[in-house]
Design a protein around this motif. Structure first.
Motif, PDB file in Angstrom:
ATOM      1  N   UNK A  45       0.837  -1.195   0.000  1.00 16.61           N
ATOM      2  CA  UNK A  45       0.000   0.000   0.000  1.00 16.61           C
ATOM      3  C   UNK A  45       0.872   1.245   0.000  1.00 16.61           C
ATOM      4  N   UNK A  46       0.260   2.367  -0.390  1.00 19.77           N
ATOM      5  CA  UNK A  46       0.960   3.645  -0.267  1.00 19.77           C
ATOM      6  C   UNK A  46       0.781   4.160   1.160  1.00 19.77           C
ATOM      7  N   UNK A  47       1.306   5.345   1.446  1.00 18.64           N
ATOM      8  CA  UNK A  47       1.267   5.888   2.805  1.00 18.64           C
ATOM      9  C   UNK A  47      -0.152   6.138   3.309  1.00 18.64           C
ATOM     10  N   UNK A  48      -1.124   6.281   2.388  1.00 18.63           N
ATOM     11  CA  UNK A  48      -2.514   6.502   2.785  1.00 18.63           C
ATOM     12  C   UNK A  48      -3.284   5.196   2.954  1.00 18.63           C
ATOM     13  N   UNK A  49      -2.666   4.071   2.683  1.00 24.88           N
ATOM     14  CA  UNK A  49      -3.315   2.776   2.848  1.00 24.88           C
ATOM     15  C   UNK A  49      -4.013   2.261   1.611  1.00 24.88           C
ATOM     16  N   UNK A  50      -3.799   2.895   0.466  1.00 22.18           N
ATOM     17  CA  UNK A  50      -4.402   2.454  -0.791  1.00 22.18           C
ATOM     18  C   UNK A  50      -3.486   1.424  -1.450  1.00 22.18           C
ATOM     19  N   UNK A  51      -4.056   0.324  -1.894  1.00 26.14           N
ATOM     20  CA  UNK A  51      -3.261  -0.733  -2.522  1.00 26.14           C
ATOM     21  C   UNK A  51      -2.582  -0.212  -3.788  1.00 26.14           C
ATOM     22  N   UNK A  52      -1.294  -0.496  -3.910  1.00 25.60           N
ATOM     23  CA  UNK A  52      -0.507  -0.065  -5.066  1.00 25.60           C
ATOM     24  C   UNK A  52       0.353  -1.223  -5.553  1.00 25.60           C
ATOM     25  N   UNK A  53       1.040  -0.988  -6.647  1.00 23.74           N
ATOM     26  CA  UNK A  53       1.947  -1.978  -7.209  1.00 23.74           C
ATOM     27  C   UNK A  53       3.372  -1.468  -7.027  1.00 23.74           C
ATOM     28  N   UNK A  54       4.203  -2.267  -6.389  1.00 25.24           N
ATOM     29  CA  UNK A  54       5.599  -1.899  -6.178  1.00 25.24           C
ATOM     30  C   UNK A  54       6.367  -2.203  -7.457  1.00 25.24           C
ATOM     31  N   UNK A  55       6.881  -1.177  -8.111  1.00 29.48           N
ATOM     32  CA  UNK A  55       7.542  -1.324  -9.404  1.00 29.48           C
ATOM     33  C   UNK A  55       8.938  -1.933  -9.284  1.00 29.48           C
ATOM     34  N   UNK A  56       9.625  -1.669  -8.194  1.00 32.71           N
ATOM     35  CA  UNK A  56      10.993  -2.162  -8.023  1.00 32.71           C
ATOM     36  C   UNK A  56      10.993  -3.655  -7.700  1.00 32.71           C
ATOM     37  N   UNK A  57      12.179  -4.246  -7.740  1.00 35.24           N
ATOM     38  CA  UNK A  57      12.335  -5.668  -7.444  1.00 35.24           C
ATOM     39  C   UNK A  57      12.281  -5.877  -5.930  1.00 35.24           C
ATOM     40  N   UNK A  58      11.492  -6.854  -5.504  1.00 41.49           N
ATOM     41  CA  UNK A  58      11.331  -7.146  -4.077  1.00 41.49           C
ATOM     42  C   UNK A  58      11.853  -8.542  -3.776  1.00 41.49           C
TER      43      UNK A  58
END
Length: 170
Positions: A45-58
């Protein structure tokens, strides 16, 4: 009396054999769940708690007591969520999130405190532990916070247990 015993003894023996044979299949049938892995699911999630996609390698790994690491998730890209196994012997799991961008590598550590609750299903099945997440904390530079969404960890990993709130600077 001996003649009566001689007549009824084979009948009684056959009856007991029939009863034992009818009970045998019910004791040996294995009703273990096919999917019996208990995993903890994470939502990015982003800082506001909305689901996002992490673009970098995890990469996700867990440090061992002997100083080595256990790799749990390898080179995941465009990550929205992931599930990893949860330990059944420790009161706290330590998870390291390694994020690799084009010109940086950053690691944040997540500490998951939990209970370990043994669950008996059958003497034929392996031991299973369910968990209740009691507290979560994080240290590092990328995570703003970690929120408990669903504290009960069991076979159902469809609802994310933890929300990873990444800082908006990513």
């Amino acid at each position: 009396m001996d003649r009566l015993r001689a007549l009824y003894l084979p009948v009684l023996t056959a009856a007991w054999a029939l009863v034992a044979a009818s009970l045998l299949p019910s004791c040996s049938s294995i009703d273990c769940p096919v999917q019996n892995t208990v995993t903890c699911s994470y939502l990015v999630c982003d800082a506001q708690g909305v689901a996002v996609e992490l673009q970098d390698t995890l990469n996700v790994f867990s440090p061992r007591r002997d100083g080595t690491d256990t790799l749990l998730l390898n080179r995941s890209v465009n990550t929205k969520s992931f599930s990893i196994p949860i330990s059944f012997s420790l009161a706290e799991d330590t998870i390291v999130l390694q994020v690799k961008g084009a010109d940086y590598v950053v690691e944040d550590t997540v500490f998951v405190e939990k209970t370990n609750e043994p669950r008996f299903e059958s003497v034929d099945c392996q031991a299973v532990y369910f968990h209740t997440i009691t507290q979560v904390r994080a240290k590092g530079t990328l995570l703003e916070d970690v929120i408990i969404n669903k504290a009960s960890v069991d076979y159902d990993a469809s609802t994310p247990h933890l929300h990873l709130l990444f800082k908006s600077s990513l």
